[in-house]
Design an enzyme around this catalytic site. Sequence first.
Site, PDB file in Angstrom:
ATOM      1  CB  CYS A 236       2.437   1.905   7.221  1.00 61.57           C
ATOM      2  SG  CYS A 236       3.322   1.194   8.874  1.00 61.57           S
TER       3      CYS A 236
ATOM      4  CB  CYS B 264       3.744  -1.511  13.478  1.00 62.58           C
ATOM      5  SG  CYS B 264       4.196  -2.045  11.307  1.00 62.58           S
TER       6      CYS B 264
ATOM      7  CD  GLU C 200      -1.504  -0.463   3.694  1.00 61.87           C
ATOM      8  OE1 GLU C 200      -1.956  -1.462   3.443  1.00 61.87           O
ATOM      9  OE2 GLU C 200      -1.485   0.394   4.505  1.00 61.87           O
TER      10      GLU C 200
ATOM     11  CB  CYS D 198       7.635  -2.640  15.998  1.00 52.69           C
ATOM     12  SG  CYS D 198       8.620  -2.538  15.023  1.00 52.69           S
TER      13      CYS D 198
ATOM     14  CB  CYS E  64       2.963   7.531   2.728  1.00 52.55           C
ATOM     15  SG  CYS E  64       3.631   5.708   4.410  1.00 52.55           S
TER      16      CYS E  64
ATOM     17  CB  CYS F 152       7.415  -5.680   8.188  1.00 51.87           C
ATOM     18  SG  CYS F 152       9.315  -4.865   9.032  1.00 51.87           S
TER      19      CYS F 152
END
Length: 353
Positions: free
Chosen positions: A343, A129, A94, A126, A115, A122
């Site tokens: 995100c 997130c 995205e 974290c 962005c 990922c």
Amino acid sequence: MTTPTLALQNLTLPELEERLIALGEPKYRAGQVMRWLYEKRAESYEKMTDLPAALRALFVAEFPFVRLENVRVLGSKDTTQKFLFRLPDGALIESVLIPASPALYGDASDRRTICMSTQVGCAYGCKFCASGLDGFARNLSAAEIAGQFMEVERLSGERINNIVFMGMGEPLANFPNLMKAITIINSEWGIGLGARHITISTSGLAPQIRQLAEQPKQIRLAISLHGATDAVREQIMPVNKKYPIAALVDACEYYTTKKKQRITFEYILIKGVNDDTSHAADLARIVKHVGAKVNCIPYNHVEGLTWERPDESRQDAFMSVLERSNCIATIRREKGHDIAAACGQLRRQTMQK
Ligand code: SAH
Ligand code: SF4
């Protein structure tokens, strides 16, 4: 079949020249191809009508043409818009278009910011997130990174003049492809956007921050800090075990000194986790020590995670401590909360359907 990493759109001008010379073509053809890709934004090799037909046919046969397929757009022209793309292997990524963001940058400019994502998923996990929730799938190629810029300009009809690598993925964990994409974005033969209009956000990979400092370009750097002591930061970001705050701060100072540039710390305010006034005092010490500025962001709740944002009075108390300590500090008052702007969230919603 050729893999996407071998796409011509992953090459710089000198690399493309070399490739074409090896194919027995004159060197100037490379410039022609680049004009089709980045000036005229051709959407296929067939459109490159001033290339010999035989060369176009060879390109079609040998080199995949990277295009991002748009699957959804959320939001409207005056607000934050979110674009979901499907890549040829089915992966979803995205990008977000933010109209003007004085709260983010502390000025009243007419920046239209995109962005962009750098990886599919990922690996850093974290705790706040959405991007890390399904783990890591793969790195984006340079063409897939730069392609987000061109596709969002095409879909929105806007000229974008600012880039932040704050989408899905850890940019500095995909260092070579990110640098290649930035070369494409930054070069006169490419998109032609100045390096000062490009910000990389990292969760704090200290060695790569130093490596980035060695690059000649004046790329801006933002650090996802979110905790100002190891005890607090470790609860939020597992990467802190590998690169504790002292190592991260050293790398930040190195970047600041080498680049003569003020970096930005991002600090999400999470209720009961890192939002106490004592945490603000810890943060102020680091910000001043590095000569940085800090951007506080009230946490956006992520489905499936338990954390919440603190109420406004608590946010204000936190900001007052920073201001009293003479830190350059801003707080981002939400844009696009309603369309899952943090995100990785839109992708997750789509995958779960
Ligand atoms: N991997 C890089 C780039 C991703 S951007 C990095 O970690 O820096 C990550 C940034 O997006 C965070 O620093 C934060 O500013 C923002 N962000 C992500 N999830 C968020 C959420 N749920 N609420 C508010 N901001 C969030
Ligand atoms: Fe990855 Fe950045 Fe999200 Fe952490 S904040 S999981 S590093 S994208």
